[in-house]
Design an enzyme around this catalytic site. Structure first.
Site, short mmCIF file in Angstrom:
data_model
loop_
_atom_site.label_atom_id
_atom_site.label_comp_id
_atom_site.label_asym_id
_atom_site.label_seq_id
_atom_site.Cartn_x
_atom_site.Cartn_y
_atom_site.Cartn_z
N HIS A 118 33.00 93.31 -8.85
CA HIS A 118 33.00 94.40 -7.88
C HIS A 118 31.62 94.82 -7.39
CE1 HIS A 118 36.18 97.68 -6.71
NE2 HIS A 118 35.62 97.11 -5.66
N ASP A 159 41.15 101.18 -8.23
CA ASP A 159 40.43 100.68 -9.40
C ASP A 159 40.82 101.53 -10.61
OD1 ASP A 159 37.01 99.44 -9.38
OD2 ASP A 159 38.32 99.66 -11.14
N HIS A 198 38.46 102.10 -12.60
CA HIS A 198 37.10 102.60 -12.80
C HIS A 198 36.52 103.16 -11.50
CE1 HIS A 198 37.86 99.05 -15.43
NE2 HIS A 198 37.43 99.87 -16.36
N ASP A 224 33.16 103.05 -10.79
CA ASP A 224 32.06 102.18 -10.35
C ASP A 224 30.97 102.97 -9.63
OD1 ASP A 224 33.63 100.27 -11.44
OD2 ASP A 224 34.17 99.26 -9.59
N HIS A 279 28.40 95.86 -11.69
CA HIS A 279 29.75 96.03 -11.12
C HIS A 279 30.30 97.41 -11.45
CE1 HIS A 279 32.60 94.81 -14.67
NE2 HIS A 279 31.50 95.37 -15.15
N ASP A 339 40.16 96.48 -6.70
CA ASP A 339 39.86 95.87 -8.00
C ASP A 339 41.21 95.66 -8.68
OD1 ASP A 339 37.44 96.65 -10.59
OD2 ASP A 339 39.27 95.47 -10.76
N ASP A 379 42.07 95.30 -11.51
CA ASP A 379 42.30 96.02 -12.77
C ASP A 379 42.86 97.42 -12.55
OD1 ASP A 379 38.78 96.66 -13.59
OD2 ASP A 379 40.17 97.93 -12.47
N GLU A 386 37.61 90.97 -9.05
CA GLU A 386 37.77 91.04 -10.50
C GLU A 386 38.93 90.20 -11.05
OE1 GLU A 386 35.47 92.22 -12.56
OE2 GLU A 386 34.31 93.69 -11.41
N1 AHI Z 1 36.01 96.72 -13.79
C1 AHI Z 1 34.94 97.55 -13.86
N2 AHI Z 1 34.76 98.33 -12.87
O1 AHI Z 1 35.66 98.45 -11.87
N3 AHI Z 1 34.09 97.54 -14.95
C2 AHI Z 1 32.87 98.29 -14.95
C3 AHI Z 1 33.09 99.78 -15.07
C4 AHI Z 1 33.12 100.24 -16.48
N4 AHI Z 1 32.70 101.65 -16.55
MN MN Z 2 37.69 98.10 -12.54
MN MN Z 3 35.73 97.86 -9.90
MN MN Z 4 34.10 102.45 -19.54
#
Ligand code: AHI
Ligand code: MN
Ligand code: MN
Ligand code: MN
Length: 303
Positions: free
Chosen positions: A99, A122, A124, A126, A139, A226, A228, A271
């Site tokens: 990402h 996401d 996260h 980011d 990322h 993302d 995830d 990702e």
């Molecule tokens: N997939 C991730 N971001 O979208 N990983 C990094 C973020 C972890 N705080």
């Molecule tokens: Mn993520």
């Molecule tokens: Mn991400």
């Molecule tokens: Mn984390």
């Protein structure tokens, strides 16, 4: 209408091998033909990532940042590529790769569509800065660079990247793993966030109404997806899986609702890591969802 698929096999924003293989797996799964079947004219190009990395002689950490020169070199080129596609009246679909690529894609989009909203799907946020990041993995930082937060005005990024995103342009969907430093940033900036709690509370239909209420229904949208964001039972082959994610339909509804606006101007699908996942079926499932999310965002409807 033309979609220009930009393959960017890049893993430098994080430490787990394999995410650079994501683009090839998505293409090999038939993504380009699938988009043609939707009526898109499809262009395809491969980012010259290896050549770009060859220009980075050494890449020692800068502060906590890991592989800063690699990430900067690749995202600088990606920004130019995305901007060129957008200037040509085409829709860039960037396939990652991790990402950190979004530093490039969003900067590129903003060169053509300065008022574009950014929908960030996401687990996260980011939005760590070089000062707040624990891991130094970039990322986890792209959004802070795009906003120009404290600590992001650093070489080599500041040689080419200008802050181009405003907090009110940004909306998140699916968050459930936010670092403490990120929580403070989100609160201080007043960024609009729909966490998984909000998805549970309102349902995804209402969440998307609220998202579009927030950004408005007549402005360009950059969707940065993302994989995830979806639950790890749905997309297991990804680097930072977090339980309690979006289900299959929620994930696709987000893309469908944005397609329905007719305002999508850029899409990132990132990702996907084919090296992760307990078996071949897990990989194939994750890749297939990368493809179906892309189709949904580009207008595939159920009826
Ligand atoms: N997939 C991730 N971001 O979208 N990983 C990094 C973020 C972890 N705080
Ligand atoms: Mn993520
Ligand atoms: Mn991400
Ligand atoms: Mn984390």
């Amino acid at each position: 209408a033309t979609v220009s698929v930009l393959s960017y096999p890049f893993s430098g924003g994080q430490p787990r091998a394999g995410v650079d293989k994501g683009p090839d797996h998505l293409v090999e799964a038939g993504l380009l033909k699938q988009l043609q079947s939707l009526g898109w004219h499809v262009e395809y190009s491969e980012g010259a990532v290896d050549q770009l990395l060859a220009t980075v002689k050494s890449d020692a950490d800068i502060g906590k940042m890991k592989q800063p020169r690699a990430v900067s070199a690749v995202t600088k080129q990606l920004a130019a590529d995305v901007a060129a596609v957008a200037q040509g009246g085409k829709l860039p679909l960037t396939l990652g790769g991790d990402h950190s690529l979004a530093v490039g894609t969003v900067a590129g989009t903003k060169r053509k569509f300065p008022d574009a909203a950014l929908v960030w799907v996401d687990a996260h946020a980011d939005i760590n800065t070089p000062l707040t990041t624990d891991s130094g993995n970039l990322h986890g930082c792209p959004v802070s660079f795009l906003l120009g937060l404290e600590g992001t005005d650093v070489a080599p990024f500041n040689e080419w990247l200008k802050p181009c995103l405003k907090p009110e342009d940004l909306v998140y969907i699916g968050l459930r793993d936010i670092d403490n430093g990120e929580k403070k940033i989100l609160k201080d900036l007043g960024v609009k966030v729909f966490t998984m709690h909000d998805v549970d509370k309102h349902g995804i239909g209402k969440v998307m109404d609220l998202v579009l209420d927030h950004i408005g229904r007549d402005r360009p949208i950059h969707l940065s997806y993302d994989v995830d964001a979806l639950d790890p039972t749905i997309t297991p082959s990804t680097g930072t899986p977090v339980r309690g994610g979006l289900n299959f339909r929620e994930g696709h509804y987000i893309a469908e609702a944005i397609a329905e606006t007719g305002n999508l101007v850029a899409l990132d699908v990132v990702e996907v890591n084919p090296s992760l996942g307990e078996d071949a079926a897990s990989v194939a499932q994750t890749v297939a969802i990368g493809c179906s999310l892309s189709r949904a965002a580009l207008g595939e409807t159920l009826l």
